[in-house]
Design a protein around this motif. Structure first.
Motif, mmCIF file in Angstrom:
data_model
loop_
_atom_site.group_PDB
_atom_site.id
_atom_site.type_symbol
_atom_site.label_atom_id
_atom_site.label_comp_id
_atom_site.label_asym_id
_atom_site.label_seq_id
_atom_site.Cartn_x
_atom_site.Cartn_y
_atom_site.Cartn_z
ATOM 1 N N ARG A 8 0.816 -1.045 -0.216
ATOM 2 C CA ARG A 8 -0.083 -0.158 0.070
ATOM 3 C C ARG A 8 1.010 1.219 -0.203
ATOM 4 N NH1 ARG A 8 -3.873 -0.042 4.774
ATOM 5 N NH2 ARG A 8 -1.902 0.200 6.038
ATOM 6 N N PRO A 9 0.578 2.088 -0.958
ATOM 7 C CA PRO A 9 -0.018 2.041 -2.304
ATOM 8 C C PRO A 9 0.252 0.727 -3.226
ATOM 9 C CG PRO A 9 1.169 4.165 -2.137
ATOM 10 C CD PRO A 9 1.834 3.241 -0.944
ATOM 11 N N GLY A 10 -0.538 0.521 -3.857
ATOM 12 C CA GLY A 10 -0.151 -0.647 -4.707
ATOM 13 C C GLY A 10 -1.349 -0.916 -5.913
ATOM 14 N N PHE A 11 -1.490 -1.922 -6.633
ATOM 15 C CA PHE A 11 -1.939 -2.182 -7.870
ATOM 16 C C PHE A 11 -3.545 -2.755 -7.447
ATOM 17 C CE2 PHE A 11 -2.352 -4.544 -11.957
ATOM 18 C CZ PHE A 11 -2.703 -3.181 -12.641
ATOM 19 N N ALA A 12 -4.763 -1.999 -7.787
ATOM 20 C CA ALA A 12 -5.824 -2.415 -7.317
ATOM 21 C C ALA A 12 -6.413 -3.701 -7.711
ATOM 22 C CB ALA A 12 -6.950 -1.471 -7.905
ATOM 23 N N PRO A 13 -6.007 -4.581 -8.898
ATOM 24 C CA PRO A 13 -6.483 -5.881 -9.180
ATOM 25 C C PRO A 13 -5.996 -6.800 -8.088
ATOM 26 C CG PRO A 13 -6.100 -4.513 -11.115
ATOM 27 C CD PRO A 13 -5.312 -3.774 -10.112
ATOM 28 N N TYR A 14 -4.934 -6.745 -7.441
ATOM 29 C CA TYR A 14 -4.612 -7.761 -6.441
ATOM 30 C C TYR A 14 -5.600 -7.838 -5.294
ATOM 31 C CZ TYR A 14 0.107 -8.223 -8.170
ATOM 32 O OH TYR A 14 1.353 -8.820 -8.974
#
Length: 296
Positions: free
Chosen positions: A156-162
């Motif tokens: 976090r922050p990251g890539f939403a689809p995970y």
């Protein structure tokens, strides 16, 4: 494919006659809750929400979707692969169903690509072809996160689809922080605090999306040692592999697979600027056989 929506009759819903004395129930559609919000299921949904939230008096330039090929000057796929792709289509050799893990020639090519100059060699049997990087995310989350009560550690922050992929398989996403004052490195003390016996894996995105960090050798070793201590594999999202600037140097996470098993997510979308071709992969690097031992 199994549907993600069910047609049901809503409780207390009006019924009407079908003209022959029978009743016709008006159907209601129930979607999988993980797909009810596009902002959670896709990066385009996130970008759409941000754009919608801006005032009409403000202009906004979206940098949210990494696709340089929407601009004609960056369309280079035809220069290095168009003839090969056309030749494969004309040959007829690939008109039939492919093996579920991908065509042998493609798996060999990826294995050779990942093995070039690497500490640990990737074999053809270690590679599984997917429909882009997102397909790889869905596949590995299903495999590792499908056990009852499983959780996966996400940046976090990251890539939403995970997070969406976790929701689809019933895994709990647990978020560890990236530290802005330390070059967006992972908060490994926080990782230790989050993990428990049901933790299935930790996701590392390097080069990082969305923060742009490129992790040092020292930090990659620390991540591998943390995963080893927790008894979990590292899912290394390296879709932006070797796309670095200035004095930064990209080092594959699999370099340290002798410390902890590494499952690499890769693809041709970013580096080769052909995201529409939807070609990705999962590559397993486990020289100590830890994953095989645990699965057996």
């Amino acid at each position: 494919m199994a549907p993600t929506a069910q047609v049901l009759t809503a409780p207390g819903q009006d019924r009407r006659c079908d003209g022959g004395g029978g009743e016709v129930r008006k159907p209601a559609v129930r979607c999988h809750p993980a797909l009810s919000s596009e902002g959670k299921a896709s990066i385009r949904g996130v970008v759409g929400q941000l754009l919608a939230a801006t005032g009409k008096d403000k202009g906004l330039v979206s940098l949210g979707v990494g696709d340089a090929s929407v601009h004609a000057c960056f369309r280079r796929g035809g220069e290095f692969a168009a003839d090969a792709v056309a030749g494969a289509a004309r040959s007829g050799e690939f008109d039939c169903y492919a093996p579920s893990h991908g065509c042998p020639a493609a798996r060999r090519a990826v294995a050779d690509h990942l093995s070039a100059g690497a500490r640990h060699r990737t074999r053809e049997s270690d590679v599984f072809m997917t429909v882009g990087g997102t397909g790889a995310i869905t596949a590995i989350t299903t495999v590792l996160g499908g056990a009852p009560g499983a959780n996966i550690l996400l940046p976090r922050p990251g890539f939403a689809p995970y997070e969406s992929a976790c929701d689809l398989v019933g895994a709990e996403p647990r978020f560890y922080d990236l530290l802005p004052r330390h070059g967006w490195e992972a908060d490994l003390a926080g990782v230790h605090a989050l993990a428990d016996s049901a933790t299935a894996a930790i996701v590392i995105i390097n080069p990082n999306n969305p923060c742009g960090a490129v992790y040092s050798v020292q930090h990659l070793i620390q991540i591998a040692e943390t995963a080893r201590d927790l008894g979990i594999p590292v899912i290394a999202d390296e879709i932006y592999a070797r796309m670095v600037f200035g004095g930064s140097k990209f080092v594959p996470m699999a370099t340290y697979a002798h410390i902890a098993p590494v499952i690499t997510i890769g693809g041709i979308s970013k580096r080769f600027m052909v995201p529409g071709w939807r070609l990705g992969w999962l590559a397993f690097c486990d020289p100590n056989g830890t994953l095989k031992h645990n699965c057996d």
